[in-house]
Enzyme design. Sequence first.
Site, PDB file in Angstrom:
ATOM      1  N   LYS A 178       0.771  -1.381  -0.365  1.00 20.41           N
ATOM      2  CA  LYS A 178      -0.177  -0.215   0.053  1.00 20.41           C
ATOM      3  C   LYS A 178       0.689   1.008   0.464  1.00 20.41           C
ATOM      4  CE  LYS A 178      -2.035   2.789   3.008  1.00 20.41           C
ATOM      5  NZ  LYS A 178      -2.028   4.000   1.820  1.00 20.41           N
ATOM      6  N   ASN A 238       4.527   8.093  14.535  1.00 22.24           N
ATOM      7  CA  ASN A 238       4.928   7.224  15.356  1.00 22.24           C
ATOM      8  C   ASN A 238       3.217   6.553  15.707  1.00 22.24           C
ATOM      9  OD1 ASN A 238       7.382   7.931  15.424  1.00 22.24           O
ATOM     10  ND2 ASN A 238       7.162   7.510  17.215  1.00 22.24           N
ATOM     11  N   GLU A 259       9.519   1.605  10.784  1.00 25.81           N
ATOM     12  CA  GLU A 259      10.413   3.075  10.650  1.00 25.81           C
ATOM     13  C   GLU A 259       9.689   4.500  11.434  1.00 25.81           C
ATOM     14  OE1 GLU A 259      13.139   4.490  11.471  1.00 25.81           O
ATOM     15  OE2 GLU A 259      13.710   2.505  10.492  1.00 25.81           O
ATOM     16  N   CYS A 265      12.727  11.908   7.573  1.00 22.96           N
ATOM     17  CA  CYS A 265      12.974  11.573   8.934  1.00 22.96           C
ATOM     18  C   CYS A 265      13.830  11.300   9.377  1.00 22.96           C
ATOM     19  CB  CYS A 265      12.547   9.537   9.315  1.00 22.96           C
ATOM     20  SG  CYS A 265      12.415   9.149   7.460  1.00 22.96           S
ATOM     21  N   GLU A 273       8.637  16.577  16.599  1.00 20.48           N
ATOM     22  CA  GLU A 273       8.099  15.914  15.261  1.00 20.48           C
ATOM     23  C   GLU A 273       7.894  17.061  14.198  1.00 20.48           C
ATOM     24  OE1 GLU A 273       8.584  12.053  12.084  1.00 20.48           O
ATOM     25  OE2 GLU A 273      10.636  12.353  11.374  1.00 20.48           O
TER      26      GLU A 273
HETATM   27  C1  UN1 Z   1      13.118   9.408   5.151  1.00 22.02           C
HETATM   28  O1  UN1 Z   1      13.393   9.968   4.884  1.00 22.02           O
HETATM   29  O2  UN1 Z   1      12.034   8.321   5.091  1.00 22.02           O
HETATM   30  O3  UN1 Z   1      19.277   9.162   4.913  1.00 22.02           O
HETATM   31  C2  UN1 Z   1      14.756   8.439   4.702  1.00 22.02           C
HETATM   32  C3  UN1 Z   1      18.336  10.187   3.586  1.00 22.02           C
HETATM   33  C4  UN1 Z   1      17.849   8.977   2.438  1.00 22.02           C
HETATM   34  C5  UN1 Z   1      16.950   8.202   3.253  1.00 22.02           C
HETATM   35  C6  UN1 Z   1      15.927   9.293   4.004  1.00 22.02           C
HETATM   36  N1  UN1 Z   1      18.858   8.198   1.968  1.00 22.02           N
HETATM   37  O4  UN1 Z   1      18.413  10.993   4.153  1.00 22.02           O
END
Ligand code: UN1
Length: 496
Positions: free
Chosen positions: A173, A228, A248, A282, A383
Site C-alpha cells: 500500500k 509514530n 520505521e 525522517c 517532529e
Molecule cells: C526517510 O526520510 O525516511 O538518509 C529516508 C537519507 C535518505 C533516506 C531518508 N537516504 O536521508
Amino acid sequence: MSKVLNYINGEWLEGSLKKFVPVVNPANGKVLAEVTQSSDKDVHQAVQAAKNAQKRWRLVPAPERAEILYKVAHLLKERKEVIAQILTSEMGKVIDEGRGEVQEAIDMAYYMAGEGRRLFGQTIPSELRDKFAMSVRVPVGVVGIITPWNFPIAIASWKSLPALVSGNAVVWKPATETPMTAQEFVKIYEEAGLPKGLINLVNGSGSVVGTAMVEHPAIDLISFTGSNEVGKVINGRAGELLKRTSLEMGGKNAITVLEDADLDLAVEGILWGAFGTAGQRCTATSRVIVHQEVKEELEKKLIHRIQTLKLGDGLDETVKIGPVINQAALERIDGYVKIGQKEGAKLLTGGIIVTEKSLDKGNFYAPTIFTDVTPEMRIAKEEIFGPVISILPVKNLEEAIEVNNSVEFGLSSAIYTVDVNKAYTAIRDLDTGIVYINAGTTGAEIHLPFGGTKGTGNGHRDSGVAALDVYTEWKAVYVDYSGKLQRAQIDNYEST
Ligand code: UN1
C-alpha cells in the site's frame, strides 16, 4: 485524466470502492492523475494471489530470484530520469533529489540481487559426534508493506527487494499522495518478469487498506514507515495477532557544532540536512546544538547563506527548496512556528507561508530558524517535518550529547569537530541508529543498516544486510549421521 490502478495477480484493476482521488502537484496545485480507492475486498484478493504465488516462489533458488532483481535494477537505471520527473511532480522534492532517490532504489536493487548469491546462514559445530548443525534463512511468507510519500520509491525498494529475494510475496500500500511513482516501480517489476502475484499494489487509505492488511490472517509481517501515531496503532494490533512488524518512524535529529568545528562546512551540512526535501525526511536536521562560543558566528553565517536558497517548483533545476506535501502540512508547520514563538524562542528568519505571486498555488514554507531554544520547548522535542530548525546553545560536548539524547526519537545525529577524541566519544554516546562525523544527518547509504533507537522504531533495520533479518526466519537444522540415538545434553556428558 490518467488513472492509477491497483495491480493484483498480474492485472491492473480498479479498486472495489469505485472511487478515485486526485493526485496533486504540491508545487502548483495541478491535478496530475487520479488514483483508485480500495476496500478490504481488494486487500483480500491481493493476499490470496500473494499466498498462492509465494508457494512456488519460495522453491525458486535465490540466485534465480536475483536474476529478476538485476533486471529491475537495469530498468530502474534506464528510466531514472522519467521516474525522477514523476516523483518530483507528485511529491515536490527538487529534481536533483528526485534523481538521487531513484538512484537509491537502483543501488538497493543491485545490492539485494547480490544477496541472492549470499543469504548466508551459519554452520555451527554440534556438541555430539557425527552430527552436523547449521542455520538457514527461510522466507516469512506474505509481507505487507506500507510506505510514505516522502521517499516513494527508495523506501519501497528497501522493503520490497529484500522481501522478494528472500522468497516472500508482497502486498504493497503506497501513500495516497504518491501512487504514480508506485505504479512506475510495479511496471518495472512486471517488465522484469516477476511472476504474477508476487507484487500486488493496493491503493487506498490507511484506515481502510492499511487496517485490512494488519487484520488479514494471511499477512505474516507488516513493514511500515510513517508516523509514530500510526506505527503505534499497527504495533498494538499486530501484537495481539502475533503478527511480525518492522516499524520505521519519527526523528528529531540534531547536528552538534563544537567550538573547534569548521563552521563553513557545518553551515553547508545544516542547510542541506534541514532544508533538503523541505525538511520532510525522517533524517532531516531539526535541531542544531551549538557550543555557545561559536553560536553567534554560526547564526550569522546561516542567515547569510539561507538567502541564497531559491524556493520553487522542484522541476526547475535552479530551485533548492521545493514545496511541502499539502495544505495540511503547511498549516501544521506554521502551527509549530507559532508554538515556538509562544514558548519564547527567538525567530531568526522565515516563519511564514510564502504567498508571493509565482508560488501562491503551491505549498511553500520559508526556511525557518529559531534560536535560544531550550530542550523543554515543544519545537525542540516534537517532529515538525518541515523546513524549520531550532538552535540550542550548550557549554560543552557532554551537555551536547545530553541534549541530543533527550528526545523520544533516535534516528540520526551528527557532530562537527576536528578533535578525534571528541568524535569517538560522540560515536559511542549519541543514542541514535545513525551517526555522522563532519556531515549532516541525512544521506544514509543502502548497504548500511537504516533505522533508529527508542521511539523511532521497534529494533529492526531497513536496508543493509540487517534488512534480511526482517524478511526471513532462522531455521536451525541438525543432521545426525551416527546411525544411533544421540541425546543432546545427556549422552555427551558422563553420568554423575
Ligand atoms: C526517510 O526520510 O525516511 O538518509 C529516508 C537519507 C535518505 C533516506 C531518508 N537516504 O536521508
